[in-house]
Design a protein around this motif. Structure first.
Motif, PDB file in Angstrom:
ATOM      1  N   ASN A  15       0.524  -1.129  -0.008  1.00 45.88           N
ATOM      2  CA  ASN A  15       0.052   0.536   0.339  1.00 45.88           C
ATOM      3  C   ASN A  15       1.099   1.262  -0.416  1.00 45.88           C
ATOM      4  O   ASN A  15       0.589   2.297   0.939  1.00 45.88           O
ATOM      5  CB  ASN A  15      -0.804   0.347   1.223  1.00 45.88           C
ATOM      6  N   LEU A  16       1.792   0.848  -0.926  1.00 39.00           N
ATOM      7  CA  LEU A  16       2.521   2.559  -0.781  1.00 39.00           C
ATOM      8  C   LEU A  16       2.461   3.916  -1.646  1.00 39.00           C
ATOM      9  O   LEU A  16       0.991   3.541  -2.494  1.00 39.00           O
ATOM     10  CB  LEU A  16       4.194   2.199  -1.477  1.00 39.00           C
ATOM     11  N   SER A  17       1.977   4.352  -0.838  1.00 40.04           N
ATOM     12  CA  SER A  17       1.513   6.126  -1.058  1.00 40.04           C
ATOM     13  C   SER A  17       2.698   6.974  -1.008  1.00 40.04           C
ATOM     14  O   SER A  17       2.756   7.192  -0.365  1.00 40.04           O
ATOM     15  CB  SER A  17       0.306   6.265  -0.932  1.00 40.04           C
TER      16      SER A  17
ATOM     17  N   GLY B 272       3.293   3.653   4.129  1.00 40.27           N
ATOM     18  CA  GLY B 272       3.172   2.486   3.695  1.00 40.27           C
ATOM     19  C   GLY B 272       3.044   1.298   4.826  1.00 40.27           C
ATOM     20  O   GLY B 272       3.020   1.657   5.458  1.00 40.27           O
TER      21      GLY B 272
END
Length: 272
Positions: free
Chosen positions: A102-104, A119
């Motif tokens: 869930n890297l942002s 993340g």
């Protein structure tokens, strides 16, 4: 020999420390090398209390514990179910690379070149435990930590940057609470890095001279054989400097020619 063996100390084509006086000696070319450049990096360390970790798999450790005579038989027969109660022994991370989910990455308008990086980082760990019969087991679990940090992000390019996590973890204590779940007190270190594979130009001293390997068994006597055959009676000024020797009593005097003196008498020399 290794690069750093005392036998190899005279080589000018091996890795070693440099000083401002000799840093330029031996430079012969500019070399283009392909490396992972670190554009930015940050470290966070934290202690997680009452962290629940579920085992995704586990297995018997052969030859361990007080039930070793039956361990091999049990493993061969597939009887690897632990007998209650289960006692926690230890745990630690199994790899240095964490999995980022869930890297942002959100660039900041008010801070050019910076971005908010968020993340979840999965840290794989091995948990060691024993059952009621003293058989030892090892299980695999995952600890997940949330990260929300600021990092310097390079501009857009054909070669993309990546964000990676280097992780390490070790348990302080733990308790088995049932259904393959352990409650742990765990210390976690996470290093986030902004990386890109680049070609960079660096000054070079040329290729390394790779020394032959130094066999352990054949070198154990080398230091002893390098000693002088007979003991030296006195220390002169030159040998003191060469051997890094200091006085064991009195004070050092180069004028006397005998090295050490004190209270009107000569005394021995000792290594500093």
């Amino acid at each position: 020999m290794s690069f750093y063996s005392y036998k190899n100390s005279g080589s000018t084509r091996c890795p070693c420390s440099i000083t401002p006086n000799n840093a330029l000696n031996g430079l012969c070319e500019k070399v283009c090398i392909q490396v992972q450049r670190v554009y930015d990096s940050c470290l966070q360390q934290e202690q997680l209390d009452n962290q629940r970790v579920t085992l995704v798999s586990y297995g018997l450790v052969p030859g361990c514990g007080c039930g070793t005579t039956n361990d091999q038989t049990a493993a061969e027969q597939g009887n690897t179910q632990p007998n209650m109660p289960i006692t926690f022994e230890s745990c630690r991370s199994t790899a240095t690379e964490g999995n980022i989910r869930n890297l942002s990455v959100e660039r900041l308008c008010d801070r050019p070149c910076f971005a908010r990086v968020r993340g979840q980082i999965d840290v794989p760990i091995d948990i060691l435990f024993t059952d009621a019969t003293c058989r030892e087991y090892i299980g695999r679990g995952v600890v997940t930590v949330d990260k929300d940090v600021l990092l310097s992000i390079p501009d857009e390019s054909i070669v993309p940057y990546t964000i990676e996590a280097m992780v390490s973890a070790i348990c302080v204590s733990g308790t088995y609470i049932g259904n393959n779940v352990f409650e742990l007190q765990i210390c976690i270190t996470v290093v986030l890095k902004v990386l890109a594979k680049v070609e960079i130009l660096v000054p070079s001293y040329g290729f390394c001279d790779v020394p032959p390997c130094e066999e352990f068994a054949s070198s154990v006597c080398d230091e002893f054989f390098s000693l002088p055959l007979f003991p030296q009676a006195q220390c002169d000024d030159e040998s003191l400097r060469a051997r890094n020797v200091s006085c064991t009593c009195g004070s050092y005097s180069s004028a006397t020619g005998i090295g050490c003196s004190g209270n009107g008498r000569s005394c021995g020399c000792g290594r500093s």
